[in-house]
Design an enzyme around this catalytic site. Sequence first.
Site, short mmCIF file in Angstrom:
data_model
loop_
_atom_site.label_atom_id
_atom_site.label_comp_id
_atom_site.label_asym_id
_atom_site.label_seq_id
_atom_site.Cartn_x
_atom_site.Cartn_y
_atom_site.Cartn_z
N CYS A 187 0.82 -1.22 0.00
CA CYS A 187 0.00 0.00 0.00
C CYS A 187 0.85 1.27 0.00
O CYS A 187 0.34 2.35 -0.27
CB CYS A 187 -0.96 -0.02 1.18
SG CYS A 187 -2.16 -1.35 1.01
N HIS B 283 -3.60 7.17 1.66
CA HIS B 283 -3.92 5.82 1.20
C HIS B 283 -5.32 5.48 1.71
O HIS B 283 -5.65 5.76 2.87
CB HIS B 283 -2.89 4.83 1.74
CG HIS B 283 -3.27 3.41 1.51
ND1 HIS B 283 -3.59 2.92 0.26
CD2 HIS B 283 -3.39 2.36 2.37
CE1 HIS B 283 -3.88 1.64 0.36
NE2 HIS B 283 -3.79 1.27 1.62
N ASN C 98 -10.02 -0.32 -1.10
CA ASN C 98 -8.56 -0.27 -1.05
C ASN C 98 -7.99 -0.88 -2.33
O ASN C 98 -8.05 -2.09 -2.52
CB ASN C 98 -8.08 -1.04 0.19
CG ASN C 98 -6.57 -0.96 0.38
OD1 ASN C 98 -5.84 -0.52 -0.50
ND2 ASN C 98 -6.11 -1.39 1.54
#
Length: 332
Positions: free
Chosen positions: A115, A256, A286
């Site tokens: 990520c 993020h 995500n």
Amino acid sequence: MNKAYNAVITGVGMYVPDKILDNAFFEKIVDTTDEWITTRTGIKERRKLETGATSDLATKAAEDLLKTHNVNAEDIDVIIVATITPDMFFPATACLVQENIGAKKAWGFDFSAACSGFLFAYQTACSLVESGTYKKVLLIGADKMSAIVDYSDRNNCILFGDAAAAVLIEPTEDKSVGLQDSILKCDGSGKNFLYLKGGGSLNPPTHDTVDKRMHYLYQDGKAVFKVAVKGMADISYELMVKNNLTSDDIAYLVPHQANLRIIDATAERMGLSKDKVMINIDKYGNTTAATIPLCLVEYYRAGKIKKGDNLILSAFGAGFTWGASYLTWSMD
Ligand code: UT7
């Protein structure tokens, strides 16, 4: 630091697949509710690529950028694809994109930092440009998370989606714009909380690794949440202090998109009001390496980012990896 040039973003592009998986879909396949998913994560929908691979997502994002900004693929020097879902271990996804878009003179490579992949690769891409060595670096964050998500695992399947977004990075002599500073970290003691253990050199694929579902992403969500919420907030605040920035100096936090509660905690630590936080987790979930550039593209195209705006990009992910970058936007 003495840099020959500053590195600026001069173009953006994105691609999300058409197929939408909404929370009602997950209510049908696992024991969950729209209410649980919404309140615990902020996610309402995510996208799924039905045919094709990460290189297809990345190629479409690159093509969108090239078309929108009238850039010739043959002028690209370097292609970097940040991803943890490459089409194959090798060749690199960057090579597949290179061929697809016809970037005849480019070299390239894939960048694996989960990520934090876009953030780490952004620092790397900027360094290639700041040194004066390269003039056009195409950086793409792309992940087909649906390829590694176990759709029988309610803890994780509701979180992830597929997407790609790209930025073009070029040099400028104007030191008031572009990447100003970053703080990036990794800590391998986090390796037991978020991983995909099967298929690599540790556990080459066998019937046994498949039977044990080791080809799927595993996450201890609660453990990761605790470190992510502190890690992202602390490092973003540390970067502000290091650069003498107050909340008034910052136009946007670009976080993020893993969990709305982690994003809110980071914004609160930085003293930022909600209107200064880029959010699209509700639409895409995500998307790992794609979350940050996807926010940049959508907010830029909506006319919400202006030249001279200070942005703080911030991420936390598997490894653990985490960090924050401070940049000044340069496009009109
Ligand atoms: O992007 C890379 C880094 N990753 C992250 O930053 C993600 C970090 N973690 C998270 O975002 C959150 O921990 C999750 C969204 C994954 C989970 O939220 P949580 O508030 O930490 O929930 P939990 O794991 O503590 O689970 C609470 C309860 C459990 O039930 P019990 O043990 O209290 O009876 C879970 O079994 O919720 C249950 N649960 C669910 N219930 C309905 C877990 N998943 C679900 C679900 N639907 N999908």
